[in-house]
Write a protein that holds these residues in place. Structure first.
Motif, PDB file in Angstrom:
ATOM      1  N   SER A 107      15.017  19.878   1.377  1.00 35.24           N
ATOM      2  CA  SER A 107      14.567  18.524   1.718  1.00 35.24           C
ATOM      3  C   SER A 107      14.206  18.481   3.196  1.00 35.24           C
ATOM      4  CB  SER A 107      15.652  17.480   1.399  1.00 35.24           C
ATOM      5  OG  SER A 107      16.823  17.745   2.153  1.00 35.24           O
ATOM      6  N   GLY A 108      13.398  17.504   3.544  1.00 37.49           N
ATOM      7  CA  GLY A 108      12.992  17.370   4.938  1.00 37.49           C
ATOM      8  C   GLY A 108      11.685  16.611   5.037  1.00 37.49           C
ATOM      9  N   ALA A 109      11.102  16.614   6.221  1.00 35.56           N
ATOM     10  CA  ALA A 109       9.826  15.930   6.424  1.00 35.56           C
ATOM     11  C   ALA A 109       8.710  16.693   5.724  1.00 35.56           C
ATOM     12  CB  ALA A 109       9.536  15.803   7.916  1.00 35.56           C
ATOM     13  N   GLY A 110       7.729  15.960   5.255  1.00 39.45           N
ATOM     14  CA  GLY A 110       6.617  16.602   4.571  1.00 39.45           C
ATOM     15  C   GLY A 110       5.647  15.581   4.028  1.00 39.45           C
ATOM     16  N   LEU A 111       4.936  15.955   2.982  1.00 42.88           N
ATOM     17  CA  LEU A 111       3.972  15.031   2.379  1.00 42.88           C
ATOM     18  C   LEU A 111       3.835  15.296   0.877  1.00 42.88           C
ATOM     19  CD1 LEU A 111       1.283  16.929   1.876  1.00 42.88           C
ATOM     20  CD2 LEU A 111       0.848  16.450   4.283  1.00 42.88           C
ATOM     21  N   THR A 112       3.218  14.332   0.208  1.00 49.26           N
ATOM     22  CA  THR A 112       3.006  14.409  -1.239  1.00 49.26           C
ATOM     23  C   THR A 112       1.531  14.155  -1.540  1.00 49.26           C
ATOM     24  OG1 THR A 112       5.249  13.650  -1.720  1.00 49.26           O
ATOM     25  CG2 THR A 112       3.628  13.446  -3.483  1.00 49.26           C
ATOM     26  N   VAL A 113       0.944  15.017  -2.358  1.00 51.29           N
ATOM     27  CA  VAL A 113      -0.452  14.877  -2.782  1.00 51.29           C
ATOM     28  C   VAL A 113      -0.462  14.532  -4.266  1.00 51.29           C
ATOM     29  CG1 VAL A 113      -2.695  15.992  -3.011  1.00 51.29           C
ATOM     30  CG2 VAL A 113      -1.199  16.567  -1.068  1.00 51.29           C
ATOM     31  N   THR A 114      -1.198  13.487  -4.628  1.00 48.11           N
ATOM     32  CA  THR A 114      -1.305  13.058  -6.022  1.00 48.11           C
ATOM     33  C   THR A 114      -2.764  13.107  -6.454  1.00 48.11           C
ATOM     34  OG1 THR A 114       0.584  11.565  -5.731  1.00 48.11           O
ATOM     35  CG2 THR A 114      -0.802  11.225  -7.677  1.00 48.11           C
ATOM     36  N   MET A 190       2.090  17.047  -6.088  1.00 48.28           N
ATOM     37  CA  MET A 190       2.522  18.223  -5.340  1.00 48.28           C
ATOM     38  C   MET A 190       3.225  17.782  -4.069  1.00 48.28           C
ATOM     39  SD  MET A 190      -1.018  20.171  -6.118  1.00 48.28           S
ATOM     40  CE  MET A 190      -1.678  18.561  -6.579  1.00 48.28           C
ATOM     41  N   THR A 191       4.443  18.255  -3.868  1.00 52.13           N
ATOM     42  CA  THR A 191       5.268  17.868  -2.724  1.00 52.13           C
ATOM     43  C   THR A 191       5.501  19.090  -1.846  1.00 52.13           C
ATOM     44  OG1 THR A 191       6.393  16.194  -4.054  1.00 52.13           O
ATOM     45  CG2 THR A 191       7.458  16.870  -2.013  1.00 52.13           C
ATOM     46  N   ALA A 192       5.286  18.934  -0.553  1.00 54.22           N
ATOM     47  CA  ALA A 192       5.455  20.052   0.383  1.00 54.22           C
ATOM     48  C   ALA A 192       6.330  19.626   1.550  1.00 54.22           C
ATOM     49  CB  ALA A 192       4.092  20.520   0.900  1.00 54.22           C
ATOM     50  N   ILE A 193       7.217  20.530   1.960  1.00 57.55           N
ATOM     51  CA  ILE A 193       8.060  20.324   3.134  1.00 57.55           C
ATOM     52  C   ILE A 193       7.481  21.136   4.283  1.00 57.55           C
ATOM     53  CG2 ILE A 193      10.355  20.668   4.128  1.00 57.55           C
ATOM     54  CD1 ILE A 193      11.509  20.296   1.336  1.00 57.55           C
ATOM     55  N   GLY A 194       7.315  20.505   5.433  1.00 57.07           N
ATOM     56  CA  GLY A 194       6.762  21.206   6.586  1.00 57.07           C
ATOM     57  C   GLY A 194       6.242  20.219   7.621  1.00 57.07           C
ATOM     58  N   ASP A 195       5.597  20.757   8.638  1.00 53.53           N
ATOM     59  CA  ASP A 195       5.028  19.926   9.690  1.00 53.53           C
ATOM     60  C   ASP A 195       3.893  19.085   9.105  1.00 53.53           C
ATOM     61  OD1 ASP A 195       2.807  19.569  11.923  1.00 53.53           O
ATOM     62  OD2 ASP A 195       4.724  19.834  12.962  1.00 53.53           O
ATOM     63  N   GLN A 196       4.027  17.776   9.193  1.00 55.52           N
ATOM     64  CA  GLN A 196       3.072  16.885   8.539  1.00 55.52           C
ATOM     65  C   GLN A 196       1.669  17.017   9.115  1.00 55.52           C
ATOM     66  OE1 GLN A 196       5.153  13.250   9.284  1.00 55.52           O
ATOM     67  NE2 GLN A 196       6.421  13.401   7.447  1.00 55.52           N
ATOM     68  N   LEU A 221     -12.034   9.672  -9.104  1.00 56.46           N
ATOM     69  CA  LEU A 221     -10.851  10.494  -9.302  1.00 56.46           C
ATOM     70  C   LEU A 221      -9.812  10.148  -8.233  1.00 56.46           C
ATOM     71  CD1 LEU A 221     -13.462  12.488 -10.103  1.00 56.46           C
ATOM     72  CD2 LEU A 221     -11.582  14.035 -10.600  1.00 56.46           C
ATOM     73  N   ARG A 222      -8.574  10.332  -8.553  1.00 61.18           N
ATOM     74  CA  ARG A 222      -7.511   9.952  -7.620  1.00 61.18           C
ATOM     75  C   ARG A 222      -7.171  11.103  -6.682  1.00 61.18           C
ATOM     76  NH1 ARG A 222      -1.405   7.783  -9.214  1.00 61.18           N
ATOM     77  NH2 ARG A 222      -0.653   7.484  -7.073  1.00 61.18           N
ATOM     78  N   TYR A 223      -7.050  10.767  -5.400  1.00 61.77           N
ATOM     79  CA  TYR A 223      -6.592  11.725  -4.397  1.00 61.77           C
ATOM     80  C   TYR A 223      -5.849  10.943  -3.323  1.00 61.77           C
ATOM     81  CZ  TYR A 223      -6.501  15.275  -0.752  1.00 61.77           C
ATOM     82  OH  TYR A 223      -6.091  16.152   0.217  1.00 61.77           O
ATOM     83  N   ASP A 224      -4.531  11.030  -3.360  1.00 61.73           N
ATOM     84  CA  ASP A 224      -3.694  10.303  -2.406  1.00 61.73           C
ATOM     85  C   ASP A 224      -2.818  11.298  -1.652  1.00 61.73           C
ATOM     86  OD1 ASP A 224      -4.669   7.858  -3.313  1.00 61.73           O
ATOM     87  OD2 ASP A 224      -3.122   7.716  -4.861  1.00 61.73           O
ATOM     88  N   VAL A 225      -2.695  11.084  -0.362  1.00 61.56           N
ATOM     89  CA  VAL A 225      -1.793  11.884   0.465  1.00 61.56           C
ATOM     90  C   VAL A 225      -0.843  10.927   1.169  1.00 61.56           C
ATOM     91  CG1 VAL A 225      -1.596  13.507   2.377  1.00 61.56           C
ATOM     92  CG2 VAL A 225      -3.564  13.646   0.826  1.00 61.56           C
TER      93      VAL A 225
END
Length: 248
Positions: A107-114, A190-196, A221-225
């Motif tokens: 767990s930690g800082a990161g982002l999620t792409v949908t 898709m969820t990624a942990i790392g430098d945002q 089409l959907r593309y959310d970050v």
């Protein structure tokens, strides 16, 4: 017509009927033997998605059996039962590599792409200039996002409810995605942990992602970050099989 001629005609018809019945019986018997008691003419062709569902159920059954056996061979029990220092040392090295191999939750800082397919319009139709391929998320689109996240320095990535490791390979099956023996329908998360900042920049610089964004803008089409200071990635729970080269 005389009685003799009548009896002769009746005899010929009776013989013909016997021959026909015998031929039909032989045909039915041959057909049953060839089909082994099942219908020769099948119904509709089995869809690939049905085969995948069947394989997924088999995989889940095997996984439950594996989990049961894994509990019986717990590492701590193995250490205490053997007293073998070589085994204990090997298990210690395995434990030290568990995090790098994705065997520990993170767990930690990161982002999620949908990502998701284009929705239908109010009248149930799509854009008139679009082909069916323009309106769905493809394997190459998913792979472009994952490649960008790894290139952006992600320390851990999950897709749907699974941790991704070096051997993970998302595959498109019709309008669904196959990953780790399970099938998923959009939206794909898709969820990624790392430098945002690095992760976001890597997504913007990935050609495949930029192309997908163009289709997203044109056809819906959907593309959310979404960035977050606390995202979670589960541990990889499948069996890890590594292959390596040996010097000759």
């Amino acid at each position: 017509m005389t009685r003799r001629s009548t009896r002769s005609a009746e005899t010929r018809w009776w013989v013909l009927a016997v021959v026909v019945c015998a031929a039909v019986g032989l045909l039915l018997g041959t057909t049953r033997h060839a089909s082994d008691g099942v219908e020769l003419r099948g119904g509709d062709t089995t869809r690939l998605a049905d085969l995948v569902d069947s394989a997924q159920r088999s995989s889940e059954d095997a996984q439950r059996s594996r989990d049961s056996l894994e509990q019986q061979v717990d590492a701590s029990q193995l250490r205490s039962a053997t007293g073998d220092t070589d085994v204990a040392d090997a298990l210690d090295r395995i434990d030290a590599l568990a995090d790098a191999a994705g065997r520990e939750a993170a767990s930690g800082a990161g982002l999620t792409v949908t990502m998701a397919d284009a929705p239908r319009g109010p009248d149930g139709s799509y854009a008139s200039d679009a082909s069916p391929d323009d309106l769905v998320v493809h394997q190459v689109d998913v792979q472009s996002v994952l490649n960008a996240l790894w290139a952006g320095g992600a320390s851990a990535i999950a897709m749907q409810d699974q941790r991704l490791v070096a051997s993970s390979a998302p595959r498109c099956i019709g309008n669904t995605l196959l990953l780790g023996g399970r099938t998923y329908s959009p939206p794909y998360v898709m969820t990624a942990i790392g430098d945002q900042n690095r992760l976001s920049a890597a997504l913007k610089n990935e050609p495949g992602v930029r192309l997908y964004q163009q289709y997203a803008l044109r056809y819906g089409l959907r593309y959310d970050v979404a960035t977050s200071e606390d995202v979670s990635v589960p541990a990889y729970t499948e069996t890890v099989r590594m292959r390596y080269a040996q010097p000759g």
